[in-house]
Each structure stands twice: as C-alpha cells, then as structure tokens.
Design an enzyme around this catalytic site. Structure first.
Site, PDB file in Angstrom:
ATOM      1  N   HIS A 121      50.816  42.074  36.493  1.00  0.00           N
ATOM      2  CA  HIS A 121      50.984  42.397  37.908  1.00  0.00           C
ATOM      3  C   HIS A 121      50.954  41.083  38.689  1.00  0.00           C
ATOM      4  CE1 HIS A 121      49.754  43.946  41.894  1.00  0.00           C
ATOM      5  NE2 HIS A 121      50.155  45.138  41.495  1.00  0.00           N
ATOM      6  N   ASP A 199      42.240  42.127  33.128  1.00  0.00           N
ATOM      7  CA  ASP A 199      42.591  42.992  34.251  1.00  0.00           C
ATOM      8  C   ASP A 199      42.557  44.433  33.740  1.00  0.00           C
ATOM      9  OD1 ASP A 199      43.907  44.593  36.087  1.00  0.00           O
ATOM     10  OD2 ASP A 199      45.669  43.309  36.276  1.00  0.00           O
ATOM     11  N   GLN A 202      44.393  49.284  35.137  1.00  0.00           N
ATOM     12  CA  GLN A 202      45.084  50.445  34.586  1.00  0.00           C
ATOM     13  C   GLN A 202      44.436  50.985  33.313  1.00  0.00           C
ATOM     14  OE1 GLN A 202      47.454  51.956  36.192  1.00  0.00           O
ATOM     15  NE2 GLN A 202      47.763  50.413  37.780  1.00  0.00           N
ATOM     16  N   LYS A 225      41.979  53.549  41.772  1.00  0.00           N
ATOM     17  CA  LYS A 225      42.816  54.048  40.691  1.00  0.00           C
ATOM     18  C   LYS A 225      42.030  54.947  39.742  1.00  0.00           C
ATOM     19  CE  LYS A 225      45.679  49.869  40.871  1.00  0.00           C
ATOM     20  NZ  LYS A 225      46.896  50.418  41.479  1.00  0.00           N
ATOM     21  N   CYS A 364      55.353  45.548  41.723  1.00  0.00           N
ATOM     22  CA  CYS A 364      54.657  44.257  41.758  1.00  0.00           C
ATOM     23  C   CYS A 364      54.684  43.565  40.403  1.00  0.00           C
ATOM     24  CB  CYS A 364      53.219  44.410  42.257  1.00  0.00           C
ATOM     25  SG  CYS A 364      53.105  44.912  43.975  1.00  0.00           S
TER      26      CYS A 364
END
Length: 406
Positions: A121, A199, A202, A225, A364
């Site tokens: 991202h 990261d 997700q 999220k 993104c």
C-alpha cells in the site's frame, strides 16, 4: 457454533436499502462495519465516563483510564505481545508506519538499504521514500509474478549488511495475497540485523496474530478494518527497541519531567502517546477485540475463505472476467476486471445501483496496477457478516454490468 444470522443481527447498518435494494456491503478491505457492541462501548464513554485519562484523580478520569488500559491489555492478548506497554495507540496503520520511519531516522545513513515489496500500500512505500530522502538510504523492491506472488530469490539477493529495514504487508489490500512472513523474517534474521516491520492492516481482521511467533520488531494495524471506529490503530514494538529509539511527538503525557533546561521522557507506552488520545475509540477497539474473540478466529477464517472460494468460482464462470492473483494464497479479497471494459468505476456504479458496495480504482497500490498495465480493478472484500447469497447478488450485478457496458 457459527450462526451467520446471529452475527448479522449485531450489525444494525446492514438492515437498510441502498437505491431501493438491500445493502450488500463488500468493501471491507477499505473499512468494516461496526457491531452494536462496539458502538455501545463508544457511546457509553461519551455519555457516562467522558474524561481525560491518566491525569485526574476524580472518578470519571479514573474510570476512563481503567477502561482504556483494559483495552490495551485486550490488544496485548489479541496479538500475543509480551507486555501491555508494547502496545501503542495510534490513529491507524498509516500513522504507525510514519511513526516508525521517523524514529528510525538516526539509525540509517547514506547508502543503507530499505527493502519493501511490489505488493505494498502507498502507506508502506511513501514513508520509506521520505526516510531515504532524509538519510540518503536506498529503497529496494521485491518483485512479484503475474499471480502477485513475491519472488523471494530477490530478497536473498538484496539482503546484506547494508539492509537496515525490511517492511512488508502480511496481506495485500489490493489482491488479498497472503505473504510468507515467517519465511521472510527467517531469511532477514539470518542475513542482517535489520528492523522488521509488518503491516497487518489486512491480516488482523482475518486471522490470529502472534507477534512473538512472527518475531517482528514492529507490527501495525488499523482498528476500523477490524470492526472498531475510524481513527484507531495500534503500533506494537519490542520493548528494548522502543526504549532505545527517540519519541515521535513532543507534548503532554510523553514526559517524565519538563523544564526549560531539560525534558526527560516517560516510560512505555506513554513515550509514544503524546497529547490526549482517542479515548472513546481506543475503548471501542477493545470491544472490537471482544467481538472477534467471541466469534472465534477459526470461525472467521473458515467462513471468509469459503466466501472467497465461492466468489472466485462463480465470477470465473463469466466469460472475459479476469481475477488478479487468482492462483495465489489469498484471503478476504477478490480483485477483477471485465475484458473490454477499461474503467472499473463504471462497473462499480452499476453495482451500486443494485445495492452492492465494492471498491474500484487503484486501491492506493499504483505500482501493482502499473505491473498489470491497468488503471484499476473492481475489488470485492469480505467480512464475517457476509453471506453466499450476497455473492450471488454480486455475480448477477457483474453480469448486468457486462451486458450494459460491452
């Protein structure tokens, strides 16, 4: 026992129509909907215990502090951090990565190297480019193949004594590809003393996270999220690293002592939490953790993987439909285009008229789109409250879009 009807009953927002059709919400990689228990926790803070934390001896301040610190401990358990003070509250993944890149400035020098991947991202690209501009370090990018699978032989080639940072996502937001983080971490540890950043924006909503098993130095994710309010997130960092590195922002809460001659910094986690925090949001983030724990990580993962498999099978029956990352190990996302239809937003607008919310565009992740030589994709992304019937409605909508736009 997994009961989809009982789960859906906890999300009042799903009981509405959009453009005269029942809402089918398939934009969960952008943000998830919030269960009533999370909204109630957020509302309760502002209607019953609204006060600033850590700074007052009065009852409301004490109650607010207790609730927010309870949330921190829930998150510690949720990601299996060794200490609760390794959990730093942030506004989200983007702030977390920017915080890390800023505090690592003094750790890098000219010609040092930072490794990221093609799957990142923008929030895991731009902060490292900015760090390179500040320090003279160089960015190296692990390429991917036509299925979105990282080519780890390039990681082997890149790793050296110059490597100071390796920062990758655990799951791609654009394709849903699950990266082999444990393998990447093992390779990095064997070849360098680089800081490892994951990261988890997700991944945290979809499967169990164990930062000690992952052996990462930092792990970041967003609350919104994973069923929590927007403006919430977490930065996990190993104790010895956070104690060594400098603060991110100066101000209230992050000081031990302050005078015009000299300021000393507070201990963890407050060293990295300058100013008044998002108390209500942080408390609600703890409620979101409670929701996930009640449903169960295994139940969530099994249901979402079944949805993904069903959606992929049904969509691929549509002639001329291409799924990006089709053959990769994926979770939560199906990203596709229709042959001959160059603007993904046209498909998205037709779906919206049918009550189906998807995301269109580059997500993104412009380097991924450049790799495939496309402007963007249609992305349907799943959460625990989605159903197979909703997949059927999506598929019918895509068929309609194809008829209208071909």
């Amino acid at each position: 026992m997994f009961d989809i009807h009982e789960i859906r009953s906890q999300f009042s927002i799903l009981n509405q129509e959009v453009n005269g059709k029942p809402l089918v919400y398939l934009d969960n990689a952008a943000t998830s909907q919030k269960p009533n228990s999370v909204l109630e926790a957020y509302n309760r803070y502002y209607t019953e215990i609204n006060a600033n934390v850590h700074r007052g001896i009065h009852t409301l301040s004490q109650l607010a502090t207790e609730e927010m610190e309870l949330s921190r401990r829930k998150i510690q358990k949720f990601i299996n951090a060794e200490h609760d003070f390794e959990v730093i509250f942030t506004k989200g993944t983007t702030e977390g990565i920017n915080l890390i890149s800023y505090i690592l400035t003094s750790e890098l020098k000219k010609d040092d190297e930072i490794i990221i991947s093609y799957l990142e991202h923008h929030s895991n690209i731009v902060p490292w480019q900015m760090l390179c501009e500040r320090t003279g370090a160089k960015l190296r990018v692990i390429p991917m193949d036509e299925n979105g699978v990282l080519q780890l032989e390039y990681l082997d080639e890149f790793l050296s004594e110059k490597t100071k940072v390796v920062s990758l996502n655990q799951v791609s937001n654009a394709l849903g590809v699950v990266n082999p983080i444990s393998e990447i971490t093992a390779k990095t540890r064997a070849a360098s003393d680089a800081y490892i950043i994951i990261d988890g924006a997700q991944s945290a909503p979809h499967f169990k996270i164990d930062v000690q098993t992952l052996d990462c130095d930092f792990f970041v994710f967003s609350g919104h999220k994973m069923y929590a309010p927007m403006g919430t997130g977490v930065l996990y960092g190993k104790r010895e690293i956070l104690e060594k590195l400098p603060p991110f922002q100066g101000g209230g809460e992050m000081i031990a002592t302050c005078s015009f001659d000299r300021t000393t910094y507070a201990g963890l986690p407050f060293k990295y939490e300058a100013g008044t925090p998002n108390v209500g949001g942080n408390i609600a983030l703890g409620a979101a953790v409670d929701f996930i724990e009640r449903v169960g990580h295994e139940n969530i993962q099994n249901h979402e993987n079944a949805l993904l498999e069903y959606a992929q099978r049904q969509l691929l029956e549509i002639e001329g439909l291409k799924i990006y990352g089709e053959k990769a190990n994926r979770t939560g996302v199906v990203s596709f285009n229709l042959e001959g239809i160059g603007i993904s937003s046209d498909v998205g607008m037709i779906l919206d008229k049918m009550g189906v919310a998807v995301r269109t565009g580059h997500h993104c992740t412009q380097p991924i789109m450049d790799f495939f030589d496309i402007a963007g994709t249609v992305r349907a992304s799943f959460a625990v409250y989605n159903t197979f019937n909703e997949i059927d409605i999506l598929v019918e909508g895509v068929k309609k879009a194809k008829r209208m736009l071909a």
